[in-house]
Design an enzyme around this catalytic site. Sequence first.
Site, short mmCIF file in Angstrom:
data_model
loop_
_atom_site.label_atom_id
_atom_site.label_comp_id
_atom_site.label_asym_id
_atom_site.label_seq_id
_atom_site.Cartn_x
_atom_site.Cartn_y
_atom_site.Cartn_z
N GLU A 266 0.89 -1.17 0.00
CA GLU A 266 0.00 0.00 0.00
C GLU A 266 0.92 1.21 0.00
OE1 GLU A 266 -1.52 3.20 1.05
OE2 GLU A 266 -1.95 2.32 3.00
N GLU A 397 3.44 13.89 -4.17
CA GLU A 397 2.59 13.82 -2.99
C GLU A 397 3.15 14.78 -1.93
OE1 GLU A 397 0.56 10.23 -0.36
OE2 GLU A 397 2.57 9.95 -1.17
#
Length: 494
Positions: A266, A397
């Site tokens: 993840e 990000e």
Amino acid sequence: MNAPNQAGLPPFALKDSKLFRDRCYVDGAWIGADSGKTFAVHNPASGAALGGVPDLGAAETRRAIEAADKAWPAWRAKTGKERAAVLRKWNDLVLAHLEDLALILTSEQGKPLAEAKGEIQIGAAYIEWSAEEAKRIYGDTIPTPWADRRIVVIKQPVGVCAAITPWNFPHSMITRKVAPALAAGCTVVLKPAEQTPYSALALAELAERAGFPKGVLNILTGDAPSIGGELCANPVVRKVSFTGSTEVGRLLMKQSAPTLKKISLELGGNAPFIVFDDADLDAAAEGAMVSKYRNTGQTCVCANRLFVHDAVYDRFAAKLVEKVKALQVSPGTEAGATQGPLIDANALAKVEEHVADAAAAGARVLTGGKRHARGGTFYEPTVLADVKPGMKIFSEETFGPVAPLFRFKTDAEVIELANRTEYGLAAYFYSRDIGRVWRVAEALEYGMVGINSGLITTEVAPFGGVKQSGLGREGSKYGCEEFVEIKYVCMGGV
């Protein structure tokens, strides 16, 4: 780095001081590093040292793997109902110590205490859900093409599992991995993030009280390359589950390749948050607050790029700015805190870099835009207008409290912009047109899509991404599937 010996005493008031552990948990025993070394853990709100935890390496990791392997036959032999009973006790103990666990979490991670309590609750929910699923890991019977044979498919635990978890959700990221693994009949070696080990060690204390047999759950703190390298290279470990950056995920996948482990990753996100011209703007602004500013923007699924239709751009921006200005920036333990500090100086530097880059290229700061007057790693909650795709904040990000607003005019345009990224974890959009809802939900290249909601995480739904946001799913029945192997049994001579 050696830290002052805290002798197991917490630097804050707990109802149960034994939850503050400064030793690792291996084979049912609390241990230090072979070298005797420790490293310091700091409160990101104050910079003060909370204490020190063992700085383990490959040798201690091998012993933990051996302990997990030794414990596996007896643990997998238990019925699902028997494993569920132990997990339910763990769940009950977590909820019974909610206040203490939240204080430990906030002290080492920085998020507001109210958010920490919410994390403990969903962390417990992952345990509860997995306990229930332990009794429901079903196989199949398949109609046979042969009159004298029968076909049965069973699911069996994969074996010793390695779990490597991040600092942004130091409680729930552990239970989301560990609980389904244990429910499926696997044993676990866990390495929490260096910044936030105390939440993990508190969970180990409660697991011991819940009655987990020794070796079933092992927790290591220390050198990430040494521990991670051993977990990936050791052939006894049959599954690796990691949450963190895409860069590290690629490395772990490469290190796991020689032994062909099952792997769940993840990884990073670059979530689009789209506000269409038919959206309920008040609901959209509220959803943006939840998605963007929860945990000070330090979530892998937080809105990183906010696309707003040209017709409602100014109105939405005004509503969002009003809400952002009302946020209270303070240490997470202070009453009324809604924004805590960033985790460290590197995180602060990245936020500053993104804002400076956008401003230099023509973006306007509507509110915030600089370090907070409190100092340290506190940063003002920020909204940027007139942001363009060429800016760093579009492709990278940010992992901080900055909401960049992009304009768009057509559905096709915004879908292309939203998908123009290597990441594919979460996406959000607001619209009241049912046809558009289906078209956009299906067109977005993301593992999770929130429609008219900025908060989508729950233990009952599959969490995970596509593209370079990772492999596999966590939570729900699909999360348990990650920890089993499928075995086909052909029964002849019938």
